[in-house]
Every structure is written in structure tokens, then in C-alpha cells.
Design an enzyme around this catalytic site. Structure first.
Site, PDB file in Angstrom:
ATOM      1  N   LYS A 143       0.816  -1.212   0.000  1.00  0.00           N
ATOM      2  CA  LYS A 143       0.000   0.000   0.000  1.00  0.00           C
ATOM      3  C   LYS A 143       0.850   1.263   0.000  1.00  0.00           C
ATOM      4  O   LYS A 143       0.504   2.252  -0.645  1.00  0.00           O
ATOM      5  CB  LYS A 143      -0.951  -0.016   1.185  1.00  0.00           C
ATOM      6  CG  LYS A 143      -2.020  -1.102   1.097  1.00  0.00           C
ATOM      7  CD  LYS A 143      -2.941  -1.085   2.312  1.00  0.00           C
ATOM      8  CE  LYS A 143      -4.000  -2.165   2.192  1.00  0.00           C
ATOM      9  NZ  LYS A 143      -4.908  -2.191   3.364  1.00  0.00           N
ATOM     10  N   LYS A 188      -7.900 -11.677  -6.863  1.00  0.00           N
ATOM     11  CA  LYS A 188      -9.047 -11.764  -5.977  1.00  0.00           C
ATOM     12  C   LYS A 188     -10.130 -10.773  -6.387  1.00  0.00           C
ATOM     13  O   LYS A 188      -9.841  -9.690  -6.906  1.00  0.00           O
ATOM     14  CB  LYS A 188      -8.630 -11.468  -4.533  1.00  0.00           C
ATOM     15  CG  LYS A 188      -7.824 -12.564  -3.874  1.00  0.00           C
ATOM     16  CD  LYS A 188      -7.477 -12.223  -2.447  1.00  0.00           C
ATOM     17  CE  LYS A 188      -8.705 -12.173  -1.566  1.00  0.00           C
ATOM     18  NZ  LYS A 188      -8.375 -11.934  -0.145  1.00  0.00           N
ATOM     19  N   LYS A 243     -13.182  -4.616  -4.467  1.00  0.00           N
ATOM     20  CA  LYS A 243     -14.141  -3.516  -4.441  1.00  0.00           C
ATOM     21  C   LYS A 243     -13.779  -2.418  -5.445  1.00  0.00           C
ATOM     22  O   LYS A 243     -14.525  -1.462  -5.614  1.00  0.00           O
ATOM     23  CB  LYS A 243     -14.186  -2.895  -3.039  1.00  0.00           C
ATOM     24  CG  LYS A 243     -14.591  -3.855  -1.931  1.00  0.00           C
ATOM     25  CD  LYS A 243     -14.455  -3.180  -0.577  1.00  0.00           C
ATOM     26  CE  LYS A 243     -14.773  -4.132   0.559  1.00  0.00           C
ATOM     27  NZ  LYS A 243     -14.582  -3.506   1.884  1.00  0.00           N
TER      28      LYS A 243
END
Length: 329
Positions: free
Chosen positions: A111, A192, A195
Site C-alpha cells: 500500500k 481476488k 471492491k
């Protein structure tokens, strides 16, 4: 009774990966264990948030959790920021974890490399996660593979604290759900389900209507050999469909593969199973959104219930580490 704890962050929309990988197992766990679940809104603050949006998504997520089947009469459901014990214990966790341990956390590396602004909270949030778990005397933490490292760090912190200051925390263990734990993107089955807006066509959202779900499954990526079998390495797209179908119908992916010789029927049946699974949940969610006051009441009751354990744990930890008790204690 075994104590289970897990949390979910109120960012973006809940998707099928969240549902099959975690939430349906939370619903099952509440009936076999003393289960505590929370909306981890403090974790969302590691990146800048719009205040009004954060409040709305936190309420929406709590309503989804109730709609999925979490029963406040059976489990404990609350919002993380409603318990100051979480942040109070975090400081003790930060002082017990090492800089090296925090700097090696994979999610921080990933991140921070992509962010223009890297907050101190992004670096230390594994300490908050450890506090989330340990403050509730947790035995088991149901996680996906990407959270394994955080539970291991929590175990290390608990053991170190116990070794230095005497037995204080229950040392938790990670548990891993069966089929469907890693639901992949329908358009990119090597990644995966997410969102992210960039993967909308490959993601089944909680509030997608049946026609949208059917369309997304119809367009799901498979391969060219037309053989239906569960083989993640060789056939990731087909294996993802089998994992979804199996998880939605209570079967293993291998069991779900039986009887299929073509991809079309597999896609149609996977879509139908997901629509059938989501229908009652979406109906319950509509009822909850019509009465937000009731959701707020349930969350307040859940926080009060959770505080009974959390306050005892924090008091014990502060005493064992040597902090002077307040005059009101």
C-alpha cells in the site's frame, strides 16, 4: 466456549468474495462459538476519508452484516470506534511490537508503494489489529490467506507481552474457511475479487440485481478446452466458478463439478445459486435501511456487551505492565 473475533472495514461495497470468503462463515460461527464481530472504522482512517461517506458506509456495512444473518441476540456486533478500549490497548501493542516487525508487513509495503500520502497509521495499524483481537480474549480469528501474517504478528506480540509481564492475553490462532475462501475476479481469475471500480465487470456486489448477476457470470472468463474440472493452476476461471458454486450451495468445488460437460450450464447454475443466496439478504437489508434507528440501537447494545470483556482485558494489561491505576479505578 471458544471465542471468535473478526472485523471488516467500511470501505467500498461488500462483494461476493467478502460474503463467501468470510461473512457466511461468521453466521455459522456465531452458533458454535462465543462470537464477536465489528465494523473496523478506525482502520479506514489510515487513508484520508470523506467524513459523511465514512459514517454512511459504516452504517450500511452494519446493516449488511445484520442482513447476512448475524443475530445480535446470539453474537456481539458493534462499531470499533465505539469502544475506546481498542485504541487504549493499541498503544501497549505499539510498544510491544518492534519496528522491524511492522516494517516487514506485506500489506504496508504494497500500500505504501502505491500511495501518494503514507500515514503513520498505515505503518502501525497491525498494532491496532492486534489490539482488536486481544482485547476480546480471542481464541480464533477466521481470516483469508492475506491476513495470515497479521494474526502471526498478533500471536508474537501476545506471547512477548505475556513473557515480559505475566499471563495477560489469550494467544489466538488463525482459522481458515473451506471452499470459497478466495473468490476471484470473474474477468481476471488470477486476482481476488475486489471492491475497485476498475474491476466492476468481474465483481458481484451485494446489491447487484439478478439480471446484472446473470450478465456478469455469462461473461466470466474460462478457457478453450471446454472441460469442467477443478484445477486452479491450469483452469483458474473454471475453478473460480466451481468454488463459487460450491460455496453458495454447501459443497466442495470438486463436488460442484460433477455432471458438467460444458461451461454454459456451469455459469448459469453459478449465477442462479448466487441469486438465490443473495435474495433473502437483500430483502432484509431493505428493511434495515428503512429503520436506521433500530440499527443504531443494536450497535449500541453490542458495544455495551463487548465492553464487558474489553474493559477487563485493558485493566489487566495496564496493571501487568505497571501503569498506576487511576483514583476512580
Amino acid at each position: 466456549m471458544t471465542r471468535v473475533f473478526s472485523g471488516i472495514k467500511p470501505t467500498g461495497n461488500v462483494h461476493l468474495g467478502n460474503l463467501l470468503g468470510a461473512l457466511v462463515h461468521w453466521v455459522d460461527d456465531q452458533h458454535r462459538a462465543e462470537s464477536t464481530y465489528c465494523v473496523v472504522d478506525l482502520h479506514a482512517l489510515t487513508v484520508p476519508q470523506d467524513p459523511a461517506e465514512l459514517r454512511a458506509t459504516s452504517m450500511r456495512l452494519a446493516q449488511i452484516l445484520l442482513a447476512v444473518g448475524l443475530d445480535p441476540e446470539v453474537c456481539t456486533l458493534f462499531v470499533q470506534s465505539h469502544l475506546t478500549e481498542h485504541t487504549e490497548l493499541t498503544w501497549l501493542m505499539e510498544c510491544t511490537a518492534s519496528y522491524g516487525e511492522l516494517s516487514r508487513m506485506t500489506q504496508f509495503k504494497d500500500k505504501s508503494d502505491k500511495a501518494a500520502f503514507v500515514s503513520g497509521g498505515l505503518f502501525t495499524y497491525p498494532a491496532l489489529m492486534a489490539a482488536d483481537i486481544l482485547v476480546h480474549d480471542t481464541d480464533e480469528v477466521p481470516v483469508g490467506d492475506d491476513q495470515r501474517q497479521h494474526v502471526e504478528l498478533t500471536r508474537d506480540i501476545a506471547e512477548r507481552f505475556n513473557s515480559r509481564y505475566g499471563t495477560t492475553f489469550v494467544v489466538p490462532r488463525a482459522t481458515y474457511p473451506p471452499a470459497g475462501a478466495r473468490v476471484m475476479d470473474l474477468q481476471d481469475p488470477t486476482s481476488k475479487m475486489s471492491k475497485s471500480e476498475d474491476t466492476a465487470s468481474g465483481t458481484i456486489l451485494f446489491d447487484d440485481d439478478p439480471t446484472v448477476i446473470e450478465r456478469k457470470f455469462k461473461r466470466a472468463v474460462t478457457d478453450n478446452d471446454a472441460e469442467v474440472r477443478f484445477d486452479v493452476a491450469a483452469k483458474p476461471g473454471v475453478s473460480n466458478l466451481l468454488s463459487i458454486l460450491g460455496a453458495a450451495t454447501g459443497r466442495t468445488p470438486e463436488q460442484a463439478a460433477e455432471g458438467y460437460t460444458q461451461y454454459g450450464p456451469l455459469k448459469a447454475d453459478a449465477a442462479a445459486a448466487v441469486i438465490e443466496l443473495l435474495g433473502p439478504m437483500q430483502a432484509r437489508f431493505a428493511e434495515l435501511t428503512a429503520d436506521p434507528g433500530e440499527t443504531a440501537r443494536l450497535l449500541a447494545a453490542g458495544a455495551a456487551k463487548a465492553r464487558e470483556v474489553a474493559s477487563t482485558t485493558v485493566t489487566r494489561a495496564k496493571a501487568n505492565i505497571g501503569l498506576l491505576p487511576s483514583s476512580s479505578a
